[in-house]
Structure formats: structure tokens, C-alpha cells
Design an enzyme around this catalytic site. Sequence first.
Site, mmCIF file in Angstrom:
data_model
loop_
_atom_site.group_PDB
_atom_site.id
_atom_site.type_symbol
_atom_site.label_atom_id
_atom_site.label_comp_id
_atom_site.label_asym_id
_atom_site.label_seq_id
_atom_site.Cartn_x
_atom_site.Cartn_y
_atom_site.Cartn_z
ATOM 1 N N ASP A 116 13.319 -63.426 -15.232
ATOM 2 C CA ASP A 116 14.422 -62.175 -14.851
ATOM 3 C C ASP A 116 15.060 -61.859 -16.399
ATOM 4 O O ASP A 116 15.287 -62.394 -17.103
ATOM 5 C CB ASP A 116 15.302 -62.737 -13.942
ATOM 6 C CG ASP A 116 16.532 -61.678 -13.299
ATOM 7 O OD1 ASP A 116 16.064 -60.855 -13.431
ATOM 8 O OD2 ASP A 116 17.289 -62.122 -12.775
ATOM 9 N N ASN A 140 14.085 -58.383 -17.794
ATOM 10 C CA ASN A 140 13.454 -57.359 -18.693
ATOM 11 C C ASN A 140 13.959 -56.042 -18.765
ATOM 12 O O ASN A 140 14.335 -55.296 -19.867
ATOM 13 C CB ASN A 140 11.971 -57.240 -18.097
ATOM 14 C CG ASN A 140 11.227 -58.548 -18.318
ATOM 15 O OD1 ASN A 140 11.333 -59.322 -19.322
ATOM 16 N ND2 ASN A 140 10.120 -58.680 -17.629
ATOM 17 N N SER A 160 7.588 -59.105 -7.406
ATOM 18 C CA SER A 160 7.886 -59.372 -5.920
ATOM 19 C C SER A 160 7.443 -58.403 -4.989
ATOM 20 O O SER A 160 7.169 -57.162 -5.677
ATOM 21 C CB SER A 160 9.117 -59.579 -5.601
ATOM 22 O OG SER A 160 10.305 -58.562 -5.784
ATOM 23 N N THR A 161 7.461 -58.473 -3.557
ATOM 24 C CA THR A 161 6.913 -57.262 -2.838
ATOM 25 C C THR A 161 8.080 -56.396 -3.074
ATOM 26 O O THR A 161 8.061 -55.017 -2.767
ATOM 27 C CB THR A 161 6.796 -57.831 -1.421
ATOM 28 O OG1 THR A 161 8.064 -58.532 -0.966
ATOM 29 C CG2 THR A 161 5.714 -58.422 -1.173
ATOM 30 N N GLU A 162 9.472 -56.755 -3.207
ATOM 31 C CA GLU A 162 10.633 -56.024 -3.270
ATOM 32 C C GLU A 162 10.463 -54.809 -4.399
ATOM 33 O O GLU A 162 11.256 -53.916 -4.533
ATOM 34 C CB GLU A 162 11.917 -56.673 -3.312
ATOM 35 C CG GLU A 162 12.058 -57.362 -2.048
ATOM 36 C CD GLU A 162 13.654 -58.193 -2.140
ATOM 37 O OE1 GLU A 162 14.166 -58.547 -3.075
ATOM 38 O OE2 GLU A 162 14.012 -58.552 -0.797
ATOM 39 N N ASN A 163 9.869 -55.595 -5.586
ATOM 40 C CA ASN A 163 9.768 -54.777 -6.918
ATOM 41 C C ASN A 163 8.821 -53.500 -6.527
ATOM 42 O O ASN A 163 8.942 -52.601 -7.300
ATOM 43 C CB ASN A 163 9.122 -55.484 -7.753
ATOM 44 C CG ASN A 163 9.716 -56.670 -8.510
ATOM 45 O OD1 ASN A 163 9.185 -57.630 -8.695
ATOM 46 N ND2 ASN A 163 11.219 -56.624 -8.277
ATOM 47 N N PHE A 164 8.431 -53.138 -5.385
ATOM 48 C CA PHE A 164 7.568 -51.786 -5.117
ATOM 49 C C PHE A 164 8.613 -50.822 -4.762
ATOM 50 O O PHE A 164 8.265 -49.785 -4.636
ATOM 51 C CB PHE A 164 6.618 -52.131 -3.797
ATOM 52 C CG PHE A 164 5.374 -52.858 -4.192
ATOM 53 C CD1 PHE A 164 4.389 -51.836 -4.917
ATOM 54 C CD2 PHE A 164 5.114 -53.922 -3.813
ATOM 55 C CE1 PHE A 164 3.274 -52.848 -5.313
ATOM 56 C CE2 PHE A 164 3.795 -54.489 -4.054
ATOM 57 C CZ PHE A 164 2.856 -54.066 -4.963
ATOM 58 N N ARG A 173 15.108 -70.367 -13.963
ATOM 59 C CA ARG A 173 15.411 -68.996 -13.939
ATOM 60 C C ARG A 173 16.423 -68.413 -15.140
ATOM 61 O O ARG A 173 17.319 -68.898 -15.577
ATOM 62 C CB ARG A 173 16.184 -68.620 -12.677
ATOM 63 C CG ARG A 173 16.420 -66.894 -12.369
ATOM 64 C CD ARG A 173 16.897 -66.598 -11.085
ATOM 65 N NE ARG A 173 17.150 -65.228 -11.258
ATOM 66 C CZ ARG A 173 16.908 -64.173 -10.051
ATOM 67 N NH1 ARG A 173 16.953 -64.875 -8.792
ATOM 68 N NH2 ARG A 173 17.147 -63.171 -10.060
ATOM 69 N N ARG A 217 19.822 -67.847 -8.429
ATOM 70 C CA ARG A 217 19.294 -67.781 -7.089
ATOM 71 C C ARG A 217 17.805 -67.822 -7.050
ATOM 72 O O ARG A 217 17.109 -67.589 -8.328
ATOM 73 C CB ARG A 217 19.716 -66.618 -6.161
ATOM 74 C CG ARG A 217 19.405 -65.339 -6.809
ATOM 75 C CD ARG A 217 20.000 -64.162 -6.125
ATOM 76 N NE ARG A 217 19.594 -62.989 -6.566
ATOM 77 C CZ ARG A 217 20.245 -62.224 -7.657
ATOM 78 N NH1 ARG A 217 21.283 -62.922 -8.222
ATOM 79 N NH2 ARG A 217 19.986 -61.237 -8.081
#
Length: 254
Positions: free
Chosen positions: A32, A34, A78-82, A203, A209
Amino acid sequence: MEENIIYRIYEWFISRNLDEEKMPKHVAIIMDGNRRYSKIQGNIDVIKGHEIGVDTLEKVLDWSIELGIEIVTAYAFSTENFNRPQREVEGLMKLFLVNFKRLVTHEKIHKNEVKVKVVGKLDLIPDNVKKAIHEAEEATAHYNKRLLNIAIGYDGRLEIIDSIKKIIKEVQDGKITIDDVDEDLVNKNLYTAGLADPNLIIRTSGEERLSGFLLWQSSYSELYFCESLWPELRKVDFLRAIRSYQERERRFGV
């Protein structure tokens, strides 16, 4: 120059006090920071921050090999990064394409016999990236000493749902009964089937989280949160995480 010498001494001091017998077998990392790094550097292109992040992952793999850590799992996308801006998503896909092609003939990967594996919803990513991933996996498939596991198009909840769907299908097909459903069966149907659970999850960037990372597999993982942004992670930061892990008494629910 003086600061570098101090850090080298500190690295040596921590390293010499680490116990080889207490070394984690599997370290998972949420990379995490970048984008924040790009902004802090004077609004350099966000993809540049991700490029530097790739260099950091290579360093972490080097450090892990040096310490005898067998498995490294990196949360890359992640899928959310799309849902990020299209330009950034496209830039990341190009970055994946270039670097998975590099892995096919990467000197350190082959010298250290590192098997490359990608987990996640690969049907969500472009075909050319999937092809590059397949080539990297094929080129390293015969190695079994070390594993670099990269999570792309990954979401821990979706992974569990997909596992449940596979099990339901087996029940419907009469291959198993409901009484056959247990932890081992769920494990076998996860994206990470056959992979040992992470001993330690790190992390970066100060966030505390998991963000959907390895939700099932992290049940007894030790967690370590580092303030450094991913592109600026230093070896001393990584060594601190390992030292923290070794200082803990792992109870496994007892």
C-alpha cells in the site's frame, strides 16, 4: 552518506539477532502507498509510483531469499482497483504485462528457483496480460524451492463465495454430500488451494486493516503494520517486521 551507514549498521544488528528456526515460512504483503508516494514526490505520474513499487517487490523477494523465507504473497491488484481512473488501470495492466514477460527469463528467478503463481479472478483482466502470466507460470512451474504468489483481480470475500459455489456444484452433481463439507474442502476450493497459510502479513503505509486480503487464510496470521509507503520500504523496515514476528508467542486460539 552518514545516514546510510547508520542504517547498514542497524540492519546488521537486527539481522544477527534473528532466529533462523523461528523464520516465517510464508510472508504475505499488502503493498500500500504507491499513489500517495507519487503525490508526495511532487505529483509525479501515478504509474511511476507503481513502477517503483515493482522494484520494491524485487528487493523484498531478495531479502526473503536471503532470510530463508520460502513463500512471498503480494497483493498487487484487487477487484475494487478496477474502479480507479481508466488511465491508471490501463497503466497497471501494461506494467503487469511487461513484468510478467520479464519473469520468463529473469535471472534471479531462475537462479533461486522461484515458482511464480498468480491467484484471483483472472477472467477480469485483459487477454494479453493473462497470456504473459501463463508464460511466467509455465517457465517456473518445475521449481519447488520458493514461491512468489501474486494476487491480481483478488478479493477475499469473492474467493470464499467462489469456493462455496464450487462446493454446492459438487453436492448438486452428487460427487459429495453436505457432511463432506469441512475446512479442508473449503481450502481445496480457494484460489490459493494447496498453499500454506501466511505466518505473517505485512501492510505498508500506516493503514491497519486487511482490505479483503486472504480473509480465510489469515485466521491465525500475525499482523504487522509499517508506516513506510510501499515504494520507500527499506530493508530495515522488513527486518523489523520479521523481528516483531519472532518476538510474539503464537497461541493459535489456545
